[in-house]
Design an enzyme around this catalytic site. Structure first.
Site, short mmCIF file in Angstrom:
data_model
loop_
_atom_site.label_atom_id
_atom_site.label_comp_id
_atom_site.label_asym_id
_atom_site.label_seq_id
_atom_site.Cartn_x
_atom_site.Cartn_y
_atom_site.Cartn_z
N TYR A 122 0.66 -1.26 -0.09
CA TYR A 122 0.15 -0.11 0.01
C TYR A 122 0.97 1.23 0.13
O TYR A 122 1.89 1.33 0.71
CB TYR A 122 -0.85 0.05 1.13
CG TYR A 122 -1.97 -0.93 1.41
CD1 TYR A 122 -3.13 -1.12 1.05
CD2 TYR A 122 -1.36 -1.99 2.12
CE1 TYR A 122 -3.95 -2.22 0.98
CE2 TYR A 122 -2.32 -3.37 2.12
CZ TYR A 122 -3.32 -3.28 1.69
OH TYR A 122 -4.29 -4.42 1.71
N ASP A 174 -9.79 8.25 8.60
CA ASP A 174 -9.43 8.88 7.33
C ASP A 174 -10.07 10.30 7.05
O ASP A 174 -10.78 10.87 8.11
CB ASP A 174 -9.93 7.79 6.08
CG ASP A 174 -11.51 7.62 6.29
OD1 ASP A 174 -12.14 8.32 6.88
OD2 ASP A 174 -11.92 6.52 5.77
#
Length: 325
Positions: A94, A108
């Site tokens: 990632y 987030d």
């Protein structure tokens, strides 16, 4: 015109036949489709779109991406769904950006900011802190995640305002490095990890360790097991080619899902036994008693199983594939 299933005498059998016919709707096509997932799509919605576009009977994916995440989503069609666990268990990479100075309730950028800090870490401080997140670690998943608590998804409970408490889970992190620090507020990191990793938790916990808070600004999966983003096709392309002959050019072989397993070969007679779920003789190099491997006959995957004294004892058997699938 729709023909109703038979009723009355023999109706139960006829209705069972109708149900079987419904289950078999679609093409008996097998293989992998690697999607470069756009932001805004759930992994399930992508799988459903690919299944529809290929008119496949079965479909699944090997590792969920959050709706706002992008990058590699490996979609399995048909018999390739039997190889999903091997991709799910494989390492994945990632690339993501952490924003420092703010904690959000979702970990987030979509969440509500719940804490602020004026502290900002230096590049050296970030690099030093990353060491604590490499190797076998314990990680608490985000409260807004798909983990079930008493039968309900954690994110559903969190949205209702309930106090969600999740237990730490083991995670293997192969590497975690600082790629770039564009400014004092942001850092771009790259992580390679095993099954069950939450990048949002890494960003949250890194911010906490640095004493400044943090959350994920954006996230992209660059590879998953044998599948790389360079192999991926856009969802727009899949939609444009839906239900056409040209779409099959984006179907990768089923056996790519078995890359991490050793391969053995077998004769047609042994292949027939394996397909019926029976042990059969195989020929493999450097295989030891108890090894998991897969068998191939004339280039076609037959079964996955355990090698014992020259025989493969099948645990997963592949139905004969469509020609060219």
């Amino acid at each position: 015109m729709t023909v109703p299933c038979a009723l009355g005498r023999g109706g139960a059998l006829a209705n069972a036949g109708c149900r079987m016919a419904r289950r078999r709707k679609g093409r008996a096509i097998s293989g992998w489709v690697i999607i470069n997932k756009p932001a805004g799509w759930t992994s399930t919605a992508v799988v459903n779109k690919v299944k529809w576009a290929f008119q496949a009977q079965k479909a699944g994916h090997a590792g969920t991406l959050d709706p706002d995440a992008t990058g590699v989503l490996a979609v399995a069609l048909g018999e390739a769904t039997k190889t999903v666990p091997f991709i799910t268990d494989a390492l994945k990479a990632y690339e993501f950006m952490v924003k420092f100075g703010e904690a959000t309730n979702t970990d987030d950028a979509e969440g509500e900011v719940i804490s602020h800090s004026d502290v900002r870490p230096s590049g050296d401080e970030i690099k030093e802190a990353l060491h604590a997140f490499v190797g076998d670690i314990e990680q608490v998943p985000p409260k807004f995640s798909a983990i079930k608590i008493d039968g309900q998804r954690a994110y559903a409970l969190a949205r209702e305002g309930e106090d969600v408490t999740l237990s730490a889970r083991p995670l293997y992190v192969d590497s975690l490095i600082l790629n770039e620090q564009p400014d004092a507020d942001h850092a771009i990191l790259e992580m390679v990890c095993g099954k069950g990793g939450y990048v949002r938790s890494i960003a949250r916990d890194l911010g906490a360790k640095l004493g400044c808070y943090g959350h994920v600004q954006w996230l992209r999966r660059t590879w998953s097991g044998p599948f790389d983003v360079d192999q991926a096709v856009s969802l727009e392309t899949i939609e444009n080619l839906a239900r056409s002959e040209e779409i099959d050019a984006h179907l990768l072989p089923l056996e790519l899902g078995l890359t991490d397993l050793p391969m053995a070969s077998c004769a047609p007679e042994a292949a027939a036994r394996l397909r019926n779920g029976n042990p059969a003789m195989v020929i493999g190099h450097n295989l030891e008693y108890g090894d998991e491997c897969w068998a191939s006959c004339d280039g076609e995957p037959i079964a996955v199983g355990v090698f014992k004294a020259g025989e493969l004892h099948p645990s997963r058997v592949f139905v004969r594939l469509e020609k060219g699938a």
